[in-house]
Motif scaffolding. Structure first.
Motif, PDB file in Angstrom:
ATOM      1  N   ARG A 125       0.813  -1.219   0.000  1.00 30.50           N
ATOM      2  CA  ARG A 125       0.000   0.000   0.000  1.00 30.50           C
ATOM      3  C   ARG A 125       0.846   1.268   0.000  1.00 30.50           C
ATOM      4  O   ARG A 125       0.359   2.347  -0.302  1.00 30.50           O
ATOM      5  N   LYS A 126       2.122   1.135   0.352  1.00 25.46           N
ATOM      6  CA  LYS A 126       2.998   2.297   0.359  1.00 25.46           C
ATOM      7  C   LYS A 126       3.777   2.451  -0.939  1.00 25.46           C
ATOM      8  O   LYS A 126       4.515   3.419  -1.120  1.00 25.46           O
ATOM      9  N   SER A 151      -5.266   5.614 -10.499  1.00 27.43           N
ATOM     10  CA  SER A 151      -5.125   5.686  -9.047  1.00 27.43           C
ATOM     11  C   SER A 151      -4.657   4.331  -8.524  1.00 27.43           C
ATOM     12  O   SER A 151      -4.734   3.313  -9.220  1.00 27.43           O
ATOM     13  N   SER A 159       2.524   8.886  -7.813  1.00 28.86           N
ATOM     14  CA  SER A 159       3.593   8.717  -6.835  1.00 28.86           C
ATOM     15  C   SER A 159       3.522   7.302  -6.269  1.00 28.86           C
ATOM     16  O   SER A 159       2.461   6.675  -6.256  1.00 28.86           O
ATOM     17  N   ASP A 186       3.378   6.162  -3.288  1.00 33.02           N
ATOM     18  CA  ASP A 186       2.411   5.977  -2.206  1.00 33.02           C
ATOM     19  C   ASP A 186       0.976   6.236  -2.638  1.00 33.02           C
ATOM     20  O   ASP A 186       0.033   6.121  -1.834  1.00 33.02           O
ATOM     21  N   SER A 232      -0.515   8.982  -3.395  1.00 31.22           N
ATOM     22  CA  SER A 232      -1.140  10.212  -2.901  1.00 31.22           C
ATOM     23  C   SER A 232      -1.177  11.341  -3.927  1.00 31.22           C
ATOM     24  O   SER A 232      -2.010  12.249  -3.832  1.00 31.22           O
ATOM     25  N   THR A 233      -0.264  11.311  -4.895  1.00 26.14           N
ATOM     26  CA  THR A 233      -0.091  12.447  -5.796  1.00 26.14           C
ATOM     27  C   THR A 233       0.089  12.004  -7.245  1.00 26.14           C
ATOM     28  O   THR A 233       0.783  11.030  -7.521  1.00 26.14           O
ATOM     29  N   ASP A 260      -3.589  16.409  -6.316  1.00 22.94           N
ATOM     30  CA  ASP A 260      -4.300  15.491  -5.433  1.00 22.94           C
ATOM     31  C   ASP A 260      -5.441  14.902  -6.258  1.00 22.94           C
ATOM     32  O   ASP A 260      -6.437  15.565  -6.525  1.00 22.94           O
ATOM     33  N   GLU A 268      -7.641  12.499  -5.612  1.00 25.24           N
ATOM     34  CA  GLU A 268      -8.907  12.276  -4.919  1.00 25.24           C
ATOM     35  C   GLU A 268      -9.738  13.551  -4.857  1.00 25.24           C
ATOM     36  O   GLU A 268     -10.916  13.561  -5.201  1.00 25.24           O
ATOM     37  N   SER A 324      10.426  15.227  -1.753  1.00 22.47           N
ATOM     38  CA  SER A 324       9.476  16.004  -2.557  1.00 22.47           C
ATOM     39  C   SER A 324      10.139  17.226  -3.182  1.00 22.47           C
ATOM     40  O   SER A 324       9.606  18.329  -3.166  1.00 22.47           O
TER      41      SER A 324
END
Length: 396
Positions: A65-66, A208, A253, A255, A257-258, A273, A275, A319
């Protein structure tokens, strides 16, 4: 007399109540001695675990998940591609050919005639086929990466670029000039759904982490789309906050997230982002930012700056940009991929009729190889990963 007649009934009722209380073991029976029925005790349940968003049905489970690229480690080849010859496939847009390079010798070993204006060489979801996107020829040319055999072209209108949904259910054609996202059978390429878009120049995308949606760049109108994968519908659209923006490659990314979106006119990449799909932030990288490629250890991303002949190196943990490699004598680094062992970054030189091999440890140019005119969406194959999301090789 009355008490003698009623007494047995009460005794039988009391016995029945006692039996019921014993069977169900309710604390509420404790009040019977006083002739009152107490409220039963309700057993409390454990707090519910936080809801986890359901992934796209049929998608292979995420390994880490990471890190969505956990399956892309050096040499971690799928059994499907074990034994495939290691080669670099270069579509020459102006020459209507594909140059095939032996990465061991840096030599072109074969030139394959294809359709008109080949843009990208795309690995199929099941890893078994390489599809050459003949944009103006309106065909896809299949190549068997195991044998090098070239198959019969398949009619597909305006195939600028090609992706596959994470569950392998659909191929998604980026029909740039038609202003459509065309969902097709991933094997026969028969149309399953056509989604018209109002932006101009759909060209690149990424999905995603859970596969439920994907982000698409619209090159000619400077916009981004958010598309529901299962429903095959556009669910979000926004204009990038830069005059004349020209978004290109899209990459998630590690993880999840981005989303990063390269922009040739803004000279950098947007951080989005996915989401929330709110206004993204621009991170300057270099003139003509175009392609995005994640390193084999998922720690860095290589950003090709086509307008200045350089590659910026982005560190995910920090980052921020940490290095910039410049090609000796300049060049026009465009699209490409990372070798299976992670040691070489291969890039097409769009305006120079050449291909660059770059050492990922030092940024040193290892080779500059002449190919046809207008080399574009170069594919390094095979690469590690369980399945392909398309483009020049996005594996998970």
């Amino acid at each position: 007399m009355l008490s003698r007649r009623v007494g047995p009934r009460l005794r039988r009722a009391a016995a029945l109540v006692a039996a019921v209380c014993s069977a169900v073991a309710l604390a509420g029976c404790a009040g019977e001695r006083d002739g009152e029925a107490a409220a039963p005790t309700v057993k409390k349940s454990a707090p519910a675990a936080p809801a986890v968003p359901a992934g796209l049905a049929g998608m292979p489970p995420v390994l880490d998940r990471k890190d969505v690229y956990a399956a892309d480690r050096p040499g971690k080849l799928s059994p499907v591609v074990q034994g495939f010859p290691s080669l670099v496939y270069v579509p020459n847009t102006n020459s209507n050919t594909v140059s095939v390079i032996d990465p061991a010798t840096y030599q072109v070993v074969r030139t394959i005639p294809v359709g008109i204006q080949p843009q990208h060489v795309v690995p199929s979801w099941d890893l078994k086929t390489l599809w050459v996107n003949n944009n103006r020829g309106h065909t896809l040319t299949p190549i068997d990466p195991a044998t090098g055999a070239v198959g019969k072209p398949v009619e597909v209108h305006d195939p600028y670029n090609l992706y596959f949904t994470p569950n392998g259910k659909y191929a998604v054609v980026m029909a740039s000039l038609d202003k459509e996202l065309v969902f097709r059978d991933p094997h026969t390429m028969a149309i399953r759904h056509t989604e018209p878009v109002t932006c101009a120049g759909v060209n690149h995308a990424d999905f995603s982490a859970d596969g439920r949606y994907f982000i698409v760049s619209c090159e000619f109108s400077g916009e981004l789309l958010k598309v529901d994968t299962e429903k095959m519908k556009v669910i979000g659209q926004q204009k990038l906050p830069h005059a004349g923006a020209m978004p290109q490659d899209v990459k998630l990314s590690p993880d999840g997230s981005t989303f990063y979106v390269a922009d040739m006119i803004a000279d950098g990449m947007w951080e989005l982002d996915g989401e929330k799909f709110t206004t993204p932030r621009l991170l300057p990288t270099g003139k003509g930012a175009h392609g995005l490629y994640v390193s084999r250890d998922s720690k860095e991303m290589y950003v090709t700056n086509r307008g200045e002949g350089s590659i910026s190196v982005f560190d995910f943990a920090q980052s921020e940009l940490t290095k910039k490699w410049r090609l000796p004598g300049g060049g026009s680094p465009d699209m490409g991929g990372v070798s299976a062992d992670g040691k070489v970054l291969w890039l097409s030189g769009r305006y120079d009729g050449e291909v660059y091999a770059i050492d990922t440890a030092t940024g040193r140019q290892l080779a500059r190889i002449p190919v046809g005119s207008g080399p574009h969406g170069l594919a390094v194959y095979p690469q590690p990963g369980r399945y392909s999301l398309g483009h020049t090789g996005v594996f998970r």
